[in-house]
Design a protein around this motif. Structure first.
Motif, short mmCIF file in Angstrom:
data_model
loop_
_atom_site.label_atom_id
_atom_site.label_comp_id
_atom_site.label_asym_id
_atom_site.label_seq_id
_atom_site.Cartn_x
_atom_site.Cartn_y
_atom_site.Cartn_z
N ILE A 36 45.37 69.54 44.95
CA ILE A 36 45.28 70.49 44.08
C ILE A 36 43.90 69.80 43.28
O ILE A 36 44.86 68.92 42.71
N THR A 37 43.16 70.50 42.72
CA THR A 37 42.62 69.21 41.62
C THR A 37 42.47 70.47 40.50
O THR A 37 42.85 71.88 40.13
N SER A 38 43.62 70.06 39.31
CA SER A 38 43.98 70.02 38.04
C SER A 38 43.06 69.07 37.29
O SER A 38 41.89 69.77 37.50
N SER A 39 43.65 68.80 36.47
CA SER A 39 42.48 68.36 35.57
C SER A 39 43.52 67.73 34.06
O SER A 39 44.85 67.65 34.75
N VAL A 40 42.58 67.20 33.48
CA VAL A 40 43.96 66.00 32.34
C VAL A 40 44.47 67.41 31.79
O VAL A 40 45.29 67.08 30.91
N HIS A 41 43.73 69.17 31.07
CA HIS A 41 43.82 69.80 31.19
C HIS A 41 45.53 70.88 32.10
O HIS A 41 45.23 71.91 31.49
N GLY A 42 45.44 69.29 32.63
CA GLY A 42 46.39 70.14 33.63
C GLY A 42 47.94 69.46 32.60
O GLY A 42 49.13 69.79 33.20
N MET A 43 47.73 69.07 32.12
CA MET A 43 48.94 68.25 30.84
C MET A 43 48.97 68.06 29.53
O MET A 43 49.58 68.26 28.49
N ILE A 44 47.45 68.17 28.52
CA ILE A 44 47.16 68.57 27.60
C ILE A 44 46.43 70.03 27.06
O ILE A 44 45.42 69.67 28.41
N SER A 45 45.94 69.95 26.41
CA SER A 45 44.63 71.41 25.60
C SER A 45 43.69 70.25 24.84
O SER A 45 44.21 69.22 24.23
N THR A 46 42.76 71.33 24.59
CA THR A 46 41.66 71.15 23.47
C THR A 46 41.40 72.79 23.69
O THR A 46 41.87 73.42 24.49
N ALA A 47 40.90 71.96 21.85
CA ALA A 47 40.87 73.82 21.69
C ALA A 47 39.64 74.58 22.17
O ALA A 47 38.18 73.85 22.76
N GLY A 48 40.02 76.14 22.66
CA GLY A 48 39.20 76.27 23.55
C GLY A 48 38.47 76.16 25.48
O GLY A 48 37.86 76.85 26.03
N LYS A 49 40.20 75.59 25.37
CA LYS A 49 40.13 75.59 26.60
C LYS A 49 41.73 75.80 27.21
O LYS A 49 42.12 75.54 27.83
#
Ligand code: NAD
Length: 261
Positions: free
Chosen positions: A140-153
């Motif tokens: 499954i394609t997750s993302s670095v955003h599967g581990m951390i986050s960024t404002a707006g995401k």
């Protein structure tokens, strides 16, 4: 090493999914493409595969935000391959960058449907067949955003964290059947999803496109360069090899050092 194997790759009409499909075809797999695209694009893509590799390639149209389409996709795959697929790559997705307080609710529903529910529905339908085969690879394609986050995401992060958990649980459920299940956690990859964000950055900062590319990437990725879709595709090819039999439940960062900061 994938002669005789069948791979279904969602979101394979563009970007990372298309590169993954090429990487698998190169190693002998038969490919089922799915994702948005007009007739001209689809026939061009199919031609490209058949001219480069000796593989069989099919395209099935499906909007993965709709369970009815997912059911039709499954039925169509079974018509082509009654024993199901050996490799299932859940990759389709997109991003919508926006603060939670302003986030359109229908966009939340769609993000969850395409990037979290669709992988669940496809895994649910294909796992029993993979178990019968006694071998399988699910990604499954997750993302670095599967581990951390960024404002707006935040919303994107929610679904991308979700699939990391889904893959870990599935990995444990299928561990006795020769099947592995893993997630990919890329940083900035140069694809249409990212280009949309770069254009926004150009507008927000009043800088050139070239400068925006450099600034956006170097702010996050210590390597200061985009990840190529092929970098991810080659990792997927390795995951589909016998040498990766012990890699399961993992969430693999491919992010130029982003997570080490
Ligand atoms: P892309 O736009 O090049 O490809 C996205 C693919 O998903 C296309 O084939 C598109 O048709 C398909 N798709 C989108 N919505 C769909 C729907 N409702 N039904 C069926 N197909 C649909 O983007 P990409 O960058 O290759 O993205 C692929 C995956 O990688 C996504 O899940 C994305 O979140 C993830 N990702 C991308 C990056 C990046 O920097 N590009 C980083 C981390 C993760």
């Amino acid at each position: 090493h994938l002669d005789g194997k069948v791979a279904l790759v969602t979101g394979s009409t563009s970007g990372i999914g298309l590169a993954i499909a090429h990487g698998l075809a190169k190693r002998g797999a038969s490919i089922i493409l799915t994702g948005f695209g007009d007739e001209e694009l689809i026939s061009k893509l199919k031609e490209d595969f058949t001219s480069k590799y000796k593989c069989r390639v099919d395209y099935i149209d499906a909007d993965l935000s709709k369970v009815a389409d997912i059911n039709e996709l499954f039925t169509s795959v079974i018509k082509l391959y009654p024993e199901g697929v050996d490799v299932l790559i859940n990759n389709a997705g997109y991003n919508h960058v926006c603060l939670v307080e302003e986030y359109p609710e229908e966009k939340w529903d769609d993000m969850v449907a395409v990037m979290l529910s669709a992988p669940f529905h496809l895994c649910k339908r294909f796992i029993p067949l993979m178990k019968r085969k006694g071998w399988g690879r699910i990604l499954i394609t997750s993302s670095v955003h599967g581990m951390i986050s960024t404002a707006g995401k935040a919303v994107y992060s929610a679904v991308k964290h979700g699939v990391v958990g889904l893959a870990k649980g599935i990995a444990l459920e299928v561990v006795d059947y020769g099947i592995t299940c893993n997630t990919l956690c890329p940083g900035f990859v140069d694809t249409p999803v990212t280009q949309k964000q770069i254009k926004q950055f150009v507008q927000d900062e009043g800088i050139s496109l070239e400068q925006a590319k450099v600034d956006l990437v170097s702010k996050r990725q210590p390597t200061k360069t985009f990840i190529e879709p092929e970098h991810i595709a080659e990792y997927v090819a390795f995951i589909c090899s016998p040498y990766a039999a012990q890699i399961t439940g993992s969430a693999m960062p491919i992010e130029g050092g982003w997570l080490s900061k």
